[in-house]
Design a protein around this motif. Structure first.
Motif, PDB file in Angstrom:
ATOM      1  N   ARG A  34      35.215  24.262  24.097  1.00  0.00           N
ATOM      2  CA  ARG A  34      34.067  24.740  23.326  1.00  0.00           C
ATOM      3  C   ARG A  34      32.746  24.575  24.068  1.00  0.00           C
ATOM      4  O   ARG A  34      31.699  24.397  23.460  1.00  0.00           O
ATOM      5  CB  ARG A  34      34.011  24.013  21.975  1.00  0.00           C
ATOM      6  N   HIS A  35      32.780  24.669  25.397  1.00  0.00           N
ATOM      7  CA  HIS A  35      31.539  24.524  26.162  1.00  0.00           C
ATOM      8  C   HIS A  35      30.469  25.501  25.682  1.00  0.00           C
ATOM      9  O   HIS A  35      29.311  25.131  25.495  1.00  0.00           O
ATOM     10  CB  HIS A  35      31.803  24.767  27.649  1.00  0.00           C
ATOM     11  N   GLY A  36      30.863  26.768  25.501  1.00  0.00           N
ATOM     12  CA  GLY A  36      29.896  27.791  25.114  1.00  0.00           C
ATOM     13  C   GLY A  36      29.309  27.569  23.748  1.00  0.00           C
ATOM     14  O   GLY A  36      28.148  27.901  23.499  1.00  0.00           O
ATOM     15  N   GLU A  37      30.085  27.005  22.833  1.00  0.00           N
ATOM     16  CA  GLU A  37      29.599  26.753  21.476  1.00  0.00           C
ATOM     17  C   GLU A  37      28.709  25.521  21.398  1.00  0.00           C
ATOM     18  O   GLU A  37      27.780  25.473  20.581  1.00  0.00           O
ATOM     19  CB  GLU A  37      30.785  26.562  20.530  1.00  0.00           C
ATOM     20  N   LEU A  38      28.996  24.532  22.212  1.00  0.00           N
ATOM     21  CA  LEU A  38      28.341  23.238  22.055  1.00  0.00           C
ATOM     22  C   LEU A  38      27.096  23.038  22.906  1.00  0.00           C
ATOM     23  O   LEU A  38      26.244  22.206  22.574  1.00  0.00           O
ATOM     24  CB  LEU A  38      29.342  22.120  22.393  1.00  0.00           C
ATOM     25  N   LEU A  39      26.961  23.795  23.993  1.00  0.00           N
ATOM     26  CA  LEU A  39      25.893  23.491  24.942  1.00  0.00           C
ATOM     27  C   LEU A  39      24.491  23.700  24.371  1.00  0.00           C
ATOM     28  O   LEU A  39      23.648  22.800  24.431  1.00  0.00           O
ATOM     29  CB  LEU A  39      26.067  24.312  26.219  1.00  0.00           C
ATOM     30  N   LEU A  40      24.197  24.882  23.834  1.00  0.00           N
ATOM     31  CA  LEU A  40      22.838  25.137  23.343  1.00  0.00           C
ATOM     32  C   LEU A  40      22.449  24.244  22.166  1.00  0.00           C
ATOM     33  O   LEU A  40      21.312  23.747  22.115  1.00  0.00           O
ATOM     34  CB  LEU A  40      22.680  26.617  22.988  1.00  0.00           C
ATOM     35  N   PRO A  41      23.350  24.001  21.188  1.00  0.00           N
ATOM     36  CA  PRO A  41      22.995  23.028  20.153  1.00  0.00           C
ATOM     37  C   PRO A  41      22.702  21.641  20.722  1.00  0.00           C
ATOM     38  O   PRO A  41      21.836  20.924  20.207  1.00  0.00           O
ATOM     39  CB  PRO A  41      24.236  23.014  19.255  1.00  0.00           C
ATOM     40  N   ALA A  42      23.403  21.259  21.786  1.00  0.00           N
ATOM     41  CA  ALA A  42      23.137  19.964  22.416  1.00  0.00           C
ATOM     42  C   ALA A  42      21.751  19.944  23.043  1.00  0.00           C
ATOM     43  O   ALA A  42      21.036  18.939  22.968  1.00  0.00           O
ATOM     44  CB  ALA A  42      24.201  19.657  23.466  1.00  0.00           C
ATOM     45  N   VAL A  43      21.361  21.054  23.679  1.00  0.00           N
ATOM     46  CA  VAL A  43      20.009  21.148  24.242  1.00  0.00           C
ATOM     47  C   VAL A  43      18.972  21.000  23.138  1.00  0.00           C
ATOM     48  O   VAL A  43      17.984  20.263  23.281  1.00  0.00           O
ATOM     49  CB  VAL A  43      19.817  22.487  24.989  1.00  0.00           C
ATOM     50  N   ASP A  44      19.197  21.670  22.018  1.00  0.00           N
ATOM     51  CA  ASP A  44      18.261  21.575  20.885  1.00  0.00           C
ATOM     52  C   ASP A  44      18.151  20.133  20.391  1.00  0.00           C
ATOM     53  O   ASP A  44      17.045  19.651  20.092  1.00  0.00           O
ATOM     54  CB  ASP A  44      18.721  22.479  19.739  1.00  0.00           C
ATOM     55  N   ARG A  45      19.279  19.429  20.278  1.00  0.00           N
ATOM     56  CA  ARG A  45      19.262  18.043  19.796  1.00  0.00           C
ATOM     57  C   ARG A  45      18.478  17.140  20.735  1.00  0.00           C
ATOM     58  O   ARG A  45      17.688  16.299  20.296  1.00  0.00           O
ATOM     59  CB  ARG A  45      20.687  17.496  19.663  1.00  0.00           C
ATOM     60  N   VAL A  46      18.702  17.317  22.026  1.00  0.00           N
ATOM     61  CA  VAL A  46      18.020  16.468  23.008  1.00  0.00           C
ATOM     62  C   VAL A  46      16.515  16.700  22.981  1.00  0.00           C
ATOM     63  O   VAL A  46      15.720  15.747  23.014  1.00  0.00           O
ATOM     64  CB  VAL A  46      18.606  16.721  24.417  1.00  0.00           C
ATOM     65  N   LEU A  47      16.113  17.966  22.926  1.00  0.00           N
ATOM     66  CA  LEU A  47      14.679  18.265  22.864  1.00  0.00           C
ATOM     67  C   LEU A  47      14.058  17.712  21.583  1.00  0.00           C
ATOM     68  O   LEU A  47      12.952  17.149  21.598  1.00  0.00           O
ATOM     69  CB  LEU A  47      14.458  19.773  22.937  1.00  0.00           C
ATOM     70  N   ALA A  48      14.768  17.844  20.457  1.00  0.00           N
ATOM     71  CA  ALA A  48      14.258  17.336  19.183  1.00  0.00           C
ATOM     72  C   ALA A  48      14.139  15.815  19.208  1.00  0.00           C
ATOM     73  O   ALA A  48      13.153  15.246  18.720  1.00  0.00           O
ATOM     74  CB  ALA A  48      15.179  17.781  18.045  1.00  0.00           C
ATOM     75  N   GLU A  49      15.136  15.157  19.785  1.00  0.00           N
ATOM     76  CA  GLU A  49      15.093  13.694  19.870  1.00  0.00           C
ATOM     77  C   GLU A  49      13.921  13.223  20.716  1.00  0.00           C
ATOM     78  O   GLU A  49      13.280  12.209  20.411  1.00  0.00           O
ATOM     79  CB  GLU A  49      16.404  13.173  20.457  1.00  0.00           C
ATOM     80  N   ALA A  50      13.632  13.977  21.774  1.00  0.00           N
ATOM     81  CA  ALA A  50      12.515  13.609  22.655  1.00  0.00           C
ATOM     82  C   ALA A  50      11.167  14.043  22.091  1.00  0.00           C
ATOM     83  O   ALA A  50      10.122  13.604  22.582  1.00  0.00           O
ATOM     84  CB  ALA A  50      12.716  14.225  24.037  1.00  0.00           C
ATOM     85  N   GLY A  51      11.203  14.941  21.094  1.00  0.00           N
ATOM     86  CA  GLY A  51       9.955  15.419  20.499  1.00  0.00           C
ATOM     87  C   GLY A  51       9.181  16.360  21.387  1.00  0.00           C
ATOM     88  O   GLY A  51       7.945  16.372  21.359  1.00  0.00           O
ATOM     89  N   VAL A  52       9.903  17.168  22.181  1.00  0.00           N
ATOM     90  CA  VAL A  52       9.232  18.123  23.070  1.00  0.00           C
ATOM     91  C   VAL A  52       9.834  19.510  22.880  1.00  0.00           C
ATOM     92  O   VAL A  52      10.935  19.665  22.354  1.00  0.00           O
ATOM     93  CB  VAL A  52       9.357  17.709  24.556  1.00  0.00           C
ATOM     94  N   ARG A  53       9.104  20.516  23.326  1.00  0.00           N
ATOM     95  CA  ARG A  53       9.587  21.884  23.300  1.00  0.00           C
ATOM     96  C   ARG A  53      10.187  22.235  24.650  1.00  0.00           C
ATOM     97  O   ARG A  53       9.890  21.609  25.666  1.00  0.00           O
ATOM     98  CB  ARG A  53       8.437  22.840  22.970  1.00  0.00           C
ATOM     99  N   LEU A  54      11.019  23.265  24.651  1.00  0.00           N
ATOM    100  CA  LEU A  54      11.663  23.683  25.891  1.00  0.00           C
ATOM    101  C   LEU A  54      10.640  24.060  26.957  1.00  0.00           C
ATOM    102  O   LEU A  54      10.851  23.799  28.149  1.00  0.00           O
ATOM    103  CB  LEU A  54      12.598  24.871  25.620  1.00  0.00           C
TER     104      LEU A  54
END
Length: 220
Positions: A34-54
């Motif tokens: 499920r690499h294709g399904e999981l990668l972008l949501p993971a990017v969103d989570r990491v950015l949200a946790e850090a409190g920054v935008r892409l």
């Protein structure tokens, strides 16, 4: 500096954000299908946790393998797309190097081996002098064929766990983490080192092949 690191060369879908001093957020999930399904949501989570935008990211780091064709392409294409959209550099790092760097937490400061699962009863592997120094080029082989070359050395990676006869001293981590990739990249960039181009290390041809002797249909 704000590096976004990602890797899909192993069963782990892993993402991290590094500010040049430390990892500020990270996410890893193990699911080889499920690499294709999981990668972008993971990017969103990491950015949200850090409190920054892409658009705050100043560089992309991506694991270039070696790894299976399909999974590896997910990470590389995503990294290239982010780089183009943001106008920031995309840096490649050998996935085995990321695993080796992460092995420092296992107190491996002498020679050791990194081995990941290459399927087909083979491993992707390389030897390291220490967590920062690779001494052989990445290769793909059957474990029994390299037993003499790795004899007596501890090993990290899922490939080592799968083949205990060849790697009797297998240790964590099993899969690469983007946190280790990001930290290694930040260290190299701070030292003025040039990183690899974001080009895949396949080491062998993909399973999918153009059919041979297929029937040619011509219009009547």
């Amino acid at each position: 500096m704000l590096l976004l690191a990602l890797d899909t060369a192993t069963p782990a879908v892993t993402v991290a954000l590094h500010d040049g001093s430390s990892v500020v957020a990270a996410s890893s999930q193990v699911d080889a299908r499920r690499h294709g399904e999981l990668l972008l949501p993971a990017v969103d989570r990491v950015l949200a946790e850090a409190g920054v935008r892409l658009d705050a990211v100043t560089g992309i780091v991506v694991g270039v393998g070696p790894g299976p064709y399909t999974g590896l392409r997910v990470g590389l294409m995503t990294a290239d797309t982010f780089g183009l959209a943001l106008g920031v550099p995309v840096h490649g790092l050998c996935t085995l190097d990321g695993l080796a760097y992460g092995a420092e937490v296992a107190s491996l400061d002498g020679p050791f081996v990194v081995a990941t699962d290459a399927r087909r009863k083979e491993v992707y592997w390389a030897r390291y002098e220490d967590p920062r120094t690779r001494v052989t080029e990445p290769a793909v082989d059957r474990p029994a064929d390299i037993a003499e070359q790795v004899a007596g050395l501890p090993a990290v990676g899922a490939g080592a766990v799968l083949y205990p006869d060849t790697f009797p001293d297998a240790r964590a981590p099993e899969n690469v983490s983007a946190a280790a990739l990001a930290s290694l990249a930040a260290e190299k960039l701070a030292a003025g080192e040039e990183l690899d181009a974001p080009r895949p290390l396949y080491l062998r041809r993909p399973d999918a092949q153009v059919p041979k002797n297929y029937k040619v249909v011509t219009p009547k």
